[in-house]
Design an enzyme around this catalytic site. Structure first.
Site, mmCIF file in Angstrom:
data_model
loop_
_atom_site.group_PDB
_atom_site.id
_atom_site.type_symbol
_atom_site.label_atom_id
_atom_site.label_comp_id
_atom_site.label_asym_id
_atom_site.label_seq_id
_atom_site.Cartn_x
_atom_site.Cartn_y
_atom_site.Cartn_z
ATOM 1 N N GLN A 276 2.368 -3.255 -12.504
ATOM 2 C CA GLN A 276 1.744 -1.965 -12.213
ATOM 3 C C GLN A 276 2.611 -1.200 -11.227
ATOM 4 O OE1 GLN A 276 -2.535 -2.161 -11.601
ATOM 5 N NE2 GLN A 276 -2.383 -0.732 -9.910
ATOM 6 N N ASP A 277 2.765 0.098 -11.457
ATOM 7 C CA ASP A 277 3.424 1.004 -10.513
ATOM 8 C C ASP A 277 2.368 1.931 -9.944
ATOM 9 O OD1 ASP A 277 5.909 -0.047 -11.051
ATOM 10 O OD2 ASP A 277 6.682 1.707 -12.086
ATOM 11 N N ASN A 278 2.393 2.124 -8.634
ATOM 12 C CA ASN A 278 1.448 3.015 -7.961
ATOM 13 C C ASN A 278 2.222 4.071 -7.189
ATOM 14 O OD1 ASN A 278 -0.813 1.378 -8.724
ATOM 15 N ND2 ASN A 278 -0.276 -0.026 -7.081
ATOM 16 N N GLU B 31 20.537 2.322 -8.283
ATOM 17 C CA GLU B 31 19.502 1.619 -9.030
ATOM 18 C C GLU B 31 18.371 1.318 -8.068
ATOM 19 O OE1 GLU B 31 21.291 -1.887 -10.712
ATOM 20 O OE2 GLU B 31 21.992 -0.798 -12.474
ATOM 21 N N HIS C 290 -1.016 -5.128 3.752
ATOM 22 C CA HIS C 290 0.009 -4.085 3.767
ATOM 23 C C HIS C 290 -0.617 -2.735 4.091
ATOM 24 C CE1 HIS C 290 2.350 -0.870 1.731
ATOM 25 N NE2 HIS C 290 3.305 -1.451 2.430
ATOM 26 N N ARG D 136 28.873 15.686 -6.850
ATOM 27 C CA ARG D 136 27.755 16.022 -7.732
ATOM 28 C C ARG D 136 26.409 15.597 -7.170
ATOM 29 N NH1 ARG D 136 29.077 12.497 -12.504
ATOM 30 N NH2 ARG D 136 29.744 11.222 -10.759
ATOM 31 N N ASP E 6 -10.889 2.236 5.176
ATOM 32 C CA ASP E 6 -9.878 1.738 6.112
ATOM 33 C C ASP E 6 -10.415 1.705 7.543
ATOM 34 O OD1 ASP E 6 -8.203 1.425 3.968
ATOM 35 O OD2 ASP E 6 -6.937 3.153 4.436
ATOM 36 N N HIS F 287 -4.275 -3.260 3.468
ATOM 37 C CA HIS F 287 -4.934 -3.675 2.231
ATOM 38 C C HIS F 287 -4.373 -4.985 1.696
ATOM 39 C CE1 HIS F 287 -5.489 0.923 1.536
ATOM 40 N NE2 HIS F 287 -6.378 0.443 2.377
ATOM 41 N N TYR G 75 5.056 2.114 -5.140
ATOM 42 C CA TYR G 75 5.132 0.667 -4.993
ATOM 43 C C TYR G 75 4.762 -0.029 -6.281
ATOM 44 C CZ TYR G 75 0.189 1.209 -3.633
ATOM 45 O OH TYR G 75 -1.131 1.552 -3.588
ATOM 46 N N ARG H 81 -2.808 4.351 5.771
ATOM 47 C CA ARG H 81 -3.409 3.655 4.635
ATOM 48 C C ARG H 81 -3.263 2.167 4.876
ATOM 49 N NH1 ARG H 81 -4.436 6.824 -0.030
ATOM 50 N NH2 ARG H 81 -3.556 8.913 0.099
ATOM 51 N N GLU I 182 -10.587 -6.586 -3.443
ATOM 52 C CA GLU I 182 -9.918 -5.821 -2.388
ATOM 53 C C GLU I 182 -10.541 -6.087 -1.026
ATOM 54 O OE1 GLU I 182 -10.249 -1.789 -3.746
ATOM 55 O OE2 GLU I 182 -8.462 -1.980 -5.004
#
Length: 181
Positions: free
Chosen positions: A47-49, A28, A118, A23, A168, A62, A131, A59, A142
């Site tokens: 927070q989810d980005n 997870e 990162h 299937r 950047d 940071h 992330y 990128r 930042e």
């Protein structure tokens, strides 16, 4: 979940257990108990980005000098070269970096703890990167470390034709960057 320590022991590659049959597959991508057991501490993600980037977009690198963020990074489409740089002055691995290819196919994730810069480079036609972070975004905190700093000598798999934002491109070399104590 299988945990692989990198050359910087605090940065981990996490390999989820994937169940598959005719299937399709199931795994997870995050379970708080399993994750805490895997990294040795409980983490509260706030927070989810998500980003989508084209081939050769770089990128990073940071970080937030105050309100440092730990990150759990994974790719849901495509492939990236994911990099973490230790910016903890008191660390024996200060100024060192580790890189690892992450892809939707491998389903591996990188755990980047607080105190690290990162960034990532897209290797496929495009990549969707998710992330989770342990603190919110604070624009005034930042900072950007120069991706091409010769002191760091990051072995990016591609160096020509990269696409970077102005921010950047203007990143600081490690010698001039604000770092963690």
């Amino acid at each position: 979940m299988n945990v692989v320590r990198t050359a910087i022991p605090d940065v981990l590659v996490l390999k989820p257990t994937v169940h598959g049959d005719a299937r399709g597959i199931f795994f997870e991508s995050f379970n708080r108990r399993t994750f805490a057991a895997s990294i040795g501490r409980d983490v509260d993600f706030v927070q989810d980005n998500q980003s989508r980037s084209a081939r050769h977009v770089l990128r990073g690198l940071h970080y937030q000098i105050t309100h440092p963020q730990a990150k759990l990074v994974r790719v849901i489409q495509g492939e990236i070269f994911d990099v973490a740089v230790d910016l903890r002055r008191a660390s024996p691995t200060f100024g060192k970096w580790v890189g690892h290819k992450l892809s939707a196919e491998s389903r591996e994730m990188t755990w980047v703890p607080e105190g690290f810069g990162h960034g990532f480079l897209v290797l496929s036609e495009f990549a969707d990167v998710l992330y989770k972070t342990t603190d919110y975004r604070f624009p005034g905190a930042e900072r950007v470390l120069r991706w091409s700093d010769e002191t760091l000598a990051i072995d990016w798999p591609v160096r020509d034709g990269l696409v970077l934002s102005e921010r950047d491109r203007a990143g600081q070399p490690l010698a001039d960057a604000e770092v963690y104590q």
